[in-house]
Write a protein that holds these residues in place. Structure first.
Motif, short mmCIF file in Angstrom:
data_model
loop_
_atom_site.label_atom_id
_atom_site.label_comp_id
_atom_site.label_asym_id
_atom_site.label_seq_id
_atom_site.Cartn_x
_atom_site.Cartn_y
_atom_site.Cartn_z
N MET A 126 0.83 -1.20 0.00
CA MET A 126 0.00 0.00 0.00
C MET A 126 0.86 1.25 0.00
O MET A 126 2.06 1.20 0.23
CB MET A 126 -0.93 -0.01 1.19
N ARG B 443 0.94 -1.47 -10.19
CA ARG B 443 -0.18 -1.17 -9.31
C ARG B 443 -0.49 0.31 -9.38
O ARG B 443 0.43 1.14 -9.39
CB ARG B 443 0.16 -1.54 -7.86
N TRP B 445 -2.72 3.40 -7.63
CA TRP B 445 -3.50 3.83 -6.48
C TRP B 445 -4.12 5.20 -6.76
O TRP B 445 -3.52 6.01 -7.46
CB TRP B 445 -2.61 3.99 -5.24
N SER B 446 -5.25 5.39 -6.19
CA SER B 446 -5.81 6.73 -6.19
C SER B 446 -5.39 7.39 -4.89
O SER B 446 -5.56 6.81 -3.82
CB SER B 446 -7.33 6.65 -6.26
N LYS B 451 -12.35 6.88 -5.80
CA LYS B 451 -11.85 5.52 -6.00
C LYS B 451 -11.68 5.21 -7.48
O LYS B 451 -12.24 5.89 -8.33
CB LYS B 451 -12.83 4.53 -5.38
N SER B 482 -12.33 0.71 -6.03
CA SER B 482 -11.35 0.32 -5.01
C SER B 482 -10.25 1.35 -5.01
O SER B 482 -10.12 2.16 -5.92
CB SER B 482 -10.79 -1.06 -5.29
N GLU B 483 -9.46 1.29 -3.98
CA GLU B 483 -8.40 2.27 -3.83
C GLU B 483 -7.25 1.99 -4.80
O GLU B 483 -6.54 2.89 -5.19
CB GLU B 483 -7.87 2.23 -2.40
N SER B 484 -7.06 0.74 -5.12
CA SER B 484 -5.94 0.42 -6.00
C SER B 484 -6.32 -0.68 -6.96
O SER B 484 -7.26 -1.44 -6.74
CB SER B 484 -4.72 -0.01 -5.17
#
Lengths: 656, 747
Positions: A126, B443, B445-446, B451, B482-484
């Motif tokens: 993350m 990957r 991400w926001s 999202k 989703s966040e990612s």
């Protein structure tokens, strides 16, 4: 010839090549083996060199097996499997054969497959952001704080978190107690700290519910008291939550039936507790708190309950804070308060009641200010006063923090005592610098003008009248010492006009009207005693200059208390007067006053028992300074709670 | 067969030597060599009537060699064709052979060993000692192979004398005047390498090792890496696959030496009749002679360090249009009013004049800018215009940075990135962050609360009302929010990653040799661009979208357009891996940094290399153009950041401070600051304004390329910010000048 080469590179020897060939069933001649060995070396070096670029592009410093395999693959060589493990593989040797091999244990697949404790996959990758540097200045929040915040939580921890929060915020008081207790002692919840802090920061959303606020504050208390938690920069967040409870006009306070005053008192208590135990974690915290309290106090638009909060907050932070912030603001504030109190209209009744609350709070604060200031002057050593300022919290706050361990930056201290001086550094550069202490009598005059006789009355009765039973001799002696201040105070306060007149005559010894604490004669008395007592004390005294003389007084008090109560009281009385000394002290009356004070003191011991807390507090802090001075060390000492008493007694026994 | 040939060859050779005129071989040869190098045709004036037939003598000889090869393999037709096309007369090779034997060592530089008995050997050993040894040597390399012909390491001397030659030259250079010494010292390294390689090539392994032992310590420390490679190489067979060697053999090492120094060196070599060295200088070194004062040691050190020496001066003479393109005027009203009307009715009128003023600012045409349509750029779409408006709005709120107004830094830590974070990119509006990982995944991400959602499936899309106003919202599948998102497709670590300016696409380049284009609407792979057959180290979108550039292990940078599966341009010239690629803000140029320690600037229009910047002492891993397009900053493994003036083609600054590889560089939005992020876990901020303002490029410097760098790194360093155990691998300034940094936390 090739010495240097050999040193620089790993070489595969001819014998190894031969051995490997044999294991593959080929028989090699010496010269062939030599050639092969050399070639193998070269190929290895080449592969290593080209593998380094995979490392560089992966932005790593460590060359991995994977990098090497990639290099091999790109040069059309089969990759080597089975060495990709992160941790090093043990490399063993067989003694007889001069063989080296990598240990490769059999893996029982059946066992692995049927195992119940299947390892969980690693946590999800993350991205977390934090502000590392604000305006390019300072290392405000070292980035290292992040990982603890986002450590992946195990399911157990998550469950614990849910249970605890549910219990604390739930209905069952018993459950809450248990949860709080556990929160206070659990050593494995460091990872949850940010979550709890977050929950606590929810105070803003429940400002209508006193009960919830109370519970959250208890949660703060438990967290703060947990010895296994390092609060770090979360202290700031906790403090802001607590400050919210102290200062904000909570929604709950709209209803006069709600006892939000108690909440504010409790929060103030908590604030000082946090500050005294963890104030050293965040620099400048003290001043930030003071500033925000001051801001509220000086803002007339704020409701009275906010002002009340500010006053109790200051009170909780110690008399120095009161002296520093509340006292200078009092004249301005007084007018407002008076207006409220003087309004007898019916519509104003509620506000007036609030006003009385504030009035009461201010009164308590300034009384203690007077008392403590008087005491501090009688006990010139700074350390003692330093620690005293937090004394109200003594019961919970003081014991947790050893006074020496976390002496908060105390810019108010005037003395240049070794240890205290480094504390002062914390205060340098703050907006408080221009602040100059008001001499006690002047202060008293001013306060008297506001409160009139109520001040005196409060004094003589004392808030927690006679609740503390004096038991041990040392405590007794403490209490003896204490009364001197207040004991004389009632006297002086009651006869306020006279006192002023008395003091007029004062400049008998110093000649100077300045508040110059240690009158030479007294110092002489003190040091004379000390000399007789112990050489170590003397050493400490002589090592410190003028301020050292002051400290001897302290050392002296701490060490000799049990034996010399009478004399001490006398001396202290005397000294107190000199310190109070005012141009208007009359020399002829000094003796009388002294006598009077003494007599009051004798008869009055119990009256001041109420301050037992302070006493103990004072006692321990003196202890700290005794230790520090005796050892003549500038370092801060880590004294654990438990050790306090025993250490002190040891010390006492040894010295006396 | 080989034995027979060699026997014949030997015989001929010996005869040749005997027939040589009894004049002093050394002086003669040296002279001839000089003549040869100065005018290509003059070496064989008598031999053939067409001196220009083969262009330079080398070309001609190469042709001859090829001819011989063909002839040997009985490919007579090809021989005829080649001969016709090259315009070589039938007797050219014979004549040439005769000539070269006459002209001595110079012509002998190329191995023209013929398989045909009729062919005369062009190789002539000149020194008597070499002649004595000749037979054995010839036997050793008697392989009529084009490869060998081109390798050009055949010339021979007594291996034992190499050391003598080298130390003789060393002694000489140490005794010359100080002002010349620094310049002449440049010769050491290439000479050393070539002599060593010659020894290795001719199978004098022990002598080579001894030679290396003795002199490798004298070389400049920044060649250490190359020397390490070199030292591991002790056999001729190993030379074949070795890239470093290929570089040395195929390219000439460029030195810049003042005329005086050069004369000095030449005279010395002639006096000493030091043929061996002279030959190497002739063949493998390109000496860029300039008139004027010799350069100082520091001046030389600043520019040297690359794999192939300095850049030739001509290389940086081409005109570069470094100015910015005119921003298209956006008549916002329509979109703008729509947007603004939602917020408040009165607002649009207020805002309009502001934007007009901004528009007019960019209307002024920069004299250094390329013409607007120099390369075709994609049309602006409505959404692009909206984005531009957003950009302008943000820009008005931008913080002006300066020495006393440093930016705040936000650090994006990648946690639990055990698989290895290899690349990071932010979108220009800082709303998305993408990471490339060693486990082949990408990957996304926001970093805003919004999202990431996929577009609905085709079947579902059919169901929605296409006329509705919020159709763009309706096409998104809420269930996928989703966040990612993880993008799977590569089969090797992802080394480069780049968002398209419109945030619809993402590029990733990987070890598997492909560049992939991903849609950020569907989060699927759209195209895999195959062209680099080796790891692709970096890729980047053009600032205007559509085009992108990639570069990798194959030493070729490629320019692509997203709708072509084959590259539009190939930029080749680097001598080692291309490690990073960047587009110029005007999209007309591409900068590439390489492990050969040079930076090249390529013209997108014609694929020419228009700038070569040398001076780094390690592989270059970070590049950044200043927002005004005038300057380039580069960071390398040596921890230094160098600043370049693109227009003049000069180095203008050196920023020392980092202790490890600089992996990311970024100018603030207005170009006042330069931020650098490094493996040493720090972000450093540099005063770019000062670095560029202090600059006064006079004509002389511009003409000669001699830079005087003052060592003012400490003055320019505005701040050093530590992370905790997190190498900084990407930096990004938001539109409001907040600095974002990213890296993986390695506990």
């Amino acid at each position: 010839m090739a010495d240097r080469e050999e040193r620089r590179f790993a070489e595969v020897s001819r014998d190894s090549v031969k051995l490997m060939a044999e294991s593959a069933g080929v028989d090699l001649g010496d010269d062939v083996a030599a050639l092969l060995a050399e070639d193998v070396c070269y190929r290895l070096r080449e592969a290593t060199q080209s593998s380094s670029q995979f490392m560089r592009h992966a932005k790593r410093r460590k060359l991995t097996v994977e990098d090497f395999n990639r290099a091999l693959r790109w040069s059309n060589v089969e990759a080597i499997c089975g060495y990709g493990a992160q941790d090093g593989l043990p490399f063993r040797s067989v003694k007889e054969g001069e063989l080296f091999f990598v240990e490769d244990r059999d893996v029982n697949l059946v066992e692995l497959a049927l195992a119940t404790n299947i390892p969980k996959g690693c946590a999800e990758t993350m991205v977390r952001v934090n502000v590392s540097y604000l305006d390019g200045k300072g290392n405000l929040e070292p980035q290292g704080a992040v990982p603890t915040a986002v450590q992946s939580l195990s399911d157990d921890l998550l469950k614990y978190y849910q249970q605890i929060t549910r219990a604390i915020l739930g209905e069952d008081p018993h459950l809450m107690k248990v949860a709080l207790l556990d929160l206070q002692s659990n050593s494995k919840i460091a990872a949850l700290l940010p979550y709890f802090v977050y929950v606590i920061s929810g105070v803003k959303s429940v400002s209508h519910d006193l009960e919830q606020l109370n519970r959250l504050l208890h949660m703060v208390k438990s967290l703060v008291q947990n010895p296994y938690l390092y609060l770090g920069s979360y202290v700031r967040s906790l403090v802001s939550s607590v400050m919210y409870c102290i200062l904000e006009p909570l929604a709950a306070s709209i209803n006069p039936l709600n006892d939000h005053w108690t909440l504010r008192d409790y929060a103030a208590l908590l604030l000082s507790h946090i500050f005294w135990t963890h104030g050293d974690l965040v620099s400048g915290l003290y001043h930030q708190i003071l500033l925000s309290l001051q801001k509220v106090l000086s803002d007339p638009v704020r409701p009275l309950c906010s002002h009340y909060g500010a006053v109790v907050g200051l009170h909780a932070l110690g008399w120095k804070a009161v002296e520093r912030v509340l006292f200078p603001h009092l004249p301005a504030y007084w007018a407002n308060l008076q207006a409220v109190l003087d309004d007898y209209s019916v519509s104003n009744a509620q506000v007036k009641a609030d006003g009385h609350k504030v009035y009461g709070a201010i009164l308590v604060a300034v009384e203690r200010l007077l008392k403590m200031k008087a005491l501090s002057l009688s006990q010139p050593a700074e350390g003692a006063t330093n620690a005293q300022s937090g004394s109200v919290m003594g019961a919970m706050g003081y014991r947790v923090s050893s006074p020496g361990l976390s002496p908060p930056p105390e810019p108010l201290s005037e003395a240049a005592l070794g240890i205290a001086s480094h504390l002062q550094a914390g205060g340098a550069g703050c907006p408080w610098e221009e602040w100059t202490p008001v001499p006690l009598p002047a202060m008293y005059c001013e306060l008297y003008s506001f409160f009139g006789d109520s001040l005196a009355v409060r004094f003589s009765t004392g808030p927690g009248f006679g609740s503390y039973p004096p038991c041990t001799p040392s405590q007794l002696s403490d209490t003896r010492k204490e009364p001197s201040g207040p004991a004389s105070n009632p006297d002086t306060t009651r006869k306020m006009p006279q006192l002023t007149a008395n003091l007029n005559i004062s400049p008998r010894q110093d000649g100077s009207p300045r508040t110059d604490p240690p009158p030479p004669s007294l110092a002489a008395t003190g040091s004379g005693r000390t000399l007789a007592r112990s050489s170590s004390v003397q050493r400490s005294r002589s090592s410190s200059s003028r301020s050292g003389q002051r400290s001897t007084g302290l050392v002296f008090t701490a060490v000799e208390k049990p034996l010399e109560e009478e004399l001490r009281a006398e001396v202290e009385e005397l000294r107190r007067f000199f310190l109070q000394e005012n141009p208007c002290v009359e020399e002829g009356r000094l003796g009388k006053l002294l006598e009077k004070a003494l007599s009051v003191h004798h008869s009055d011991v119990n009256v001041l028992n109420a301050e037992a807390d302070e006493r103990r507090y004072d006692f321990t802090s003196s202890l700290y300074f005794v230790i520090a001075t005796l050892t003549t060390m500038g370092k801060t000492w880590c004294i654990k709670d438990i050790m306090h008493e025993s250490l002190f007694f040891d010390l006492e026994n040894n010295v006396i | 067969m080989a034995a027979v040939q060699s026997g014949v060859g030997d015989g001929v050779e010996e005869k040749d030597i005997k027939t040589e005129p009894p004049t002093d071989g050394f002086g003669n040869n040296a002279n001839d060599g000089r003549v040869l190098s100065s005018s290509p045709g003059s070496s064989a004036p008598a031999a053939s009537g067409k001196p220009a037939a083969g262009g330079t003598p080398e070309d001609q000889q190469t042709l001859l060699a090829v001819l011989q090869f063909l002839k040997k393999n009985k490919l007579t037709e090809s021989v005829e064709i080649l001969r016709r096309e090259a315009g070589l007369p039938e007797d050219a090779q014979d004549a040439k052979g005769a000539d070269s034997s006459g002209s001595g060592g110079a012509a002998g530089s190329v191995d023209l060993e013929g398989g045909d008995a009729s062919a005369l050997l062009s190789r002539v050993t000149v020194s008597s000692s070499a002649a004595a040894q000749a037979p054995t040597k010839v036997a050793a390399e008697d392989q009529p192979d084009v490869n060998v012909v081109l390798s050009a390491y055949s010339q021979q001397g007594d291996p034992a004398l190499y050391e003598v030659y080298y130390s003789g030259l060393k002694r000489f250079i140490e005794t010359v005047l100080d002002c010349h010494r620094a310049e002449l010292s440049q010769v050491f390294y290439p000479l050393f390498v070539h002599m060593y390689l010659e020894l290795v090539y001719n199978n004098h392994e022990n002598e080579a090792k001894a030679f290396f032992e003795k002199f490798s310590g004298d070389q400049e420390c920044y060649y250490e890496d190359d020397l390490r490679v070199l030292s591991s190489l002790t056999k001729k067979e190993h030379m074949r696959g070795n890239e470093t060697l290929l570089d040395f053999r195929t390219s000439k090492f460029v030195l810049r030496i003042s005329r005086d120094s050069y004369q000095l060196l030449k005279r010395h070599l002639q006096e000493r009749q030091n043929n061996q060295i002279w030959n190497i200088i002739q063949e493998h070194l390109y000496i860029d002679i300039f008139d004027g004062m010799p350069r100082s040691k520091s001046q030389i050190d600043a520019m040297s360090g690359s794999l192939a020496g300095e850049a030739k001066r001509e290389a940086n003479k081409a005109k570069v249009y470094y100015g910015l393109l005119k921003e298209p005027e956006i008549e916002l009203p329509l979109d703008d009013e729509d947007e603004e009307a939602e917020n408040e009715e009165g607002k649009p009128k207020k805002k309009k004049p502001k934007k007009d003023s901004m528009g007019s600012k960019s209307k002024k045409q920069d004299p250094n800018a390329p013409s607007q349509n120099r390369i075709p750029l994609p049309e602006l779409k409505d959404s692009d215009k909206l984005d531009k408006i957003m950009y302008m709005k943000e820009a008005t709120k931008r913080i002006r940075l300066g020495t006393d107004n440093l930016p705040s830094i936000c650090f994006y830590s990648f946690l639990n990135a055990y698989q290895g974070l290899t690349a990071v990119d932010f979108t220009d509006d800082s709303s998305l962050i993408a990471g490339g990982f060693a486990d082949s995944t990408v990957r996304v991400w926001s970093v805003t609360p919004k999202k990431l959602r996929k577009v609905k499936s085709a079947a579902d899309l059919n169901l929605i009302d296409k006329e509705s106003d919020d159709v763009l919202e309706r096409i998104m599948d809420e269930k996928t929010a989703s966040e990612s998102k993880i993008l799977y497709g590569h089969s090797g670590p992802v080394y480069g990653i780049s968002f398209s300016p419109d945030r619809n696409y993402l590029l990733s380049s990987s070890e598997d040799g492909t560049v992939r284009l991903w849609s950020l609407q569907t989060f699927t792979c759209l195209v895999g661009y195959k062209g680099h057959n080796y790891p692709v180290w970096d890729t980047q979108f053009s600032p205007y979208g559509y085009y992108f550039v990639s570069g990798g292990h194959d030493r070729v940078a490629r320019l692509w357009a997203t709708d072509h599966y084959q590259p539009l341009r190939m930029f080749s010239g680097h001598l080692a891996d291309i490690t990073c690629t960047r587009f110029h803000p005007n999209s007309n140029y591409v900068a590439t940094g390489s492990s050969d320690r040079t930076i090249r600037l390529w013209d997108v229009l014609n694929g020419n290399c228009v700038r070569i910047f040398t001076g780094h002492k390690g592989p270059i891993h970070a590049l950044a153009f200043s927002p005004n397009g005038k300057f380039l900053a580069s960071g390398a493994t040596d921890g230094r950041v160098l600043l370049w003036d693109i227009g003049h083609g000069l180095m203008v600054g050196e920023l020392k401070g980092h202790a490890d590889t600089v992996y990311s560089l970024r100018f603030s939005r207005d170009g006042e600051l330069l931020a650098s992020g490094s493996m040493d876990n720090t972000v450093r901020l540099w005063d770019a304004m000062k670095a560029f303002d202090d600059l006064e490029t006079d004509d002389f410097t511009a003409a000669t390329g001699h830079v005087h760098l003052q060592d003012n790194s400490q003055e320019l360093l505005l701040g050093t910010y530590m992370t905790k155990s997190t190498p900084v691998i990407h930096l990004h300034f938001t539109r409001r000048n907040l600095l974002l940094a990213a890296g993986a936390y390695n506990p």
